[in-house]
Design a protein around this motif. Structure first.
Motif: not given
Length: 373
Positions: A153, A156, A158-159, A335, A354, A357, A359-361
């Protein structure tokens, strides 16, 4: 953390854990910074796996958080040596999870040195590793052959908020340490070693405070990026050290070797964003230097005609003040929970992976519903 804030955080993680509930429960080992807010994340990992042990990073343990976690989960002592020696690593994992399917949740590539041996000899099944940091990502990437899936992650999107805010906390803590001794940032040229996500954030924040910033990076691509953003880029590390009154190390590897310290300007401050064992070759420093504690978090290294200051013993300077990045850290932790489900499916090939995308959303949307009120 206020009671209502803890309740909201627990509800958020319960929602994430329910969304990404694994089809099969595995055992897990969790390496983490055991900070004040971390028990909620630990509980979420324990809800999705049989949490065999928590291994707190030794320089970032909040005493009350550790006591809380110890009530329900074993908390073991973490050292690099524990997983550097293959036999020791295998014996440890067998003692906690013999015969089980296991997920390894890592921060900094601790499991990397023994991963191949553990994968081949463990009596259970090693489902894979989840890595949180760029430093750790590179440790797994550098293996000759990755024997199992590694979900990173570290890169990512998100990071990104966390990386920016960590940069802020590093600059804040560095300035606070200096001010405690009557020094200030201004009028003190800074050298940032490493222009990755953290280093570039630190460089921009120092520049915004009116500090003259020079960047050094071994990667020519990053040097061009630094130039394009208006920074002076050093061609030679030795010359750059000589002119710097503040050196911030942000490579995740060895930034300063033993012989480099003698090139520091008298009275220069040195601070890092990771641990001293990763960034600084303090063991290679000549024996002629004496060490004196001159403040709560400052050590003076001195020899005839030369001295410099080291913040927080060479460990991450921002952990002096808790290294808080607010609720944005919960994006990355969510995540990691999503990655647990990916590993338990058992359909990933060996190598670096990874989180999708989509799941990140979903994580970002859930996070917004809880923390953007």
């Amino acid at each position: 953390m206020e009671t209502f804030e803890r309740a909201r955080l627990d509800a958020y993680f319960a929602r994430i854990a329910a969304r990404f509930a694994p089809g099969e429960q595995t055992a897990s080992f969790l390496i983490t910074h055991l900070l004040a807010e971390r028990p909620s994340f630990v509980r979420a990992v324990a809800a999705m796996t049989r949490l065999a042990a928590v291994l707190p990073k030794p320089k970032s343990v909040h005493v009350a958080a550790k006591r809380e976690v110890e009530q329900t989960v074993p908390v073991d002592t973490l050292t690099r040596d524990l997983f550097t020696d293959q036999g020791t690593a295998l014996d440890y994992l067998e003692s906690r999870a013999a015969g089980e399917t296991v997920c390894l949740l890592d921060v900094g590539g601790y499991f990397a040195p023994s991963l191949t041996e553990v994968h081949s000899r463990f009596t259970g099944r090693l489902a894979g590793v989840i890595e949180d940091t760029e430093n750790g990502h590179r440790r797994y990437e550098d293996l000759d052959k990755t024997p199992c899936p590694v979900i990173s992650v570290a890169r990512s999107p998100l990071k990104d908020p966390e990386d920016f805010l960590v940069g802020q906390s590093v600059v804040f803590s560095t300035e606070a340490v200096m001010r405690d001794r009557g020094d200030i940032l201004h009028g003190r040229p800074a050298l940032v070693i490493g222009f990755g996500k953290l280093g570039s954030s630190i460089a921009r924040l120092l520049h915004a405070k009116g500090v003259q910033v020079t960047v050094f990076d071994i990667d020519p691509v990053r040097r061009t990026q630094a130039l394009s953003q208006g920074f002076t880029v050093a061609r030679d590390r030795e010359a750059a050290l000589t002119g710097a009154g503040l050196v911030l190390c942000a490579t995740g590897a060895v930034s300063l070797r033993g012989e480099d310290f003698s090139h520091l300007r008298n009275g220069a401050y040195v601070a890092t964003v990771t641990s001293s064992e990763d960034e600084l070759d303090l063991a290679g420093l000549p024996d002629v230097y004496t060490r004196t504690q001159v403040g709560d978090h400052v050590t003076r290294y001195q020899t005839t005609g030369h001295y410099f200051y080291l913040a927080n013993g060479g460990n991450a300077v921002n952990f002096i003040h808790g290294a808080s990045v607010g609720p944005f850290i919960f994006l990355v932790q969510a995540e990691i929970l999503a990655a647990i489900r990916m590993l338990t499916r058992g359909d990933l090939t060996p190598g670096i992976h990874e989180v999708p995308a989509s799941d990140r959303e979903a994580i970002a949307a859930t996070w917004l519903s809880y923390f953007n009120r």
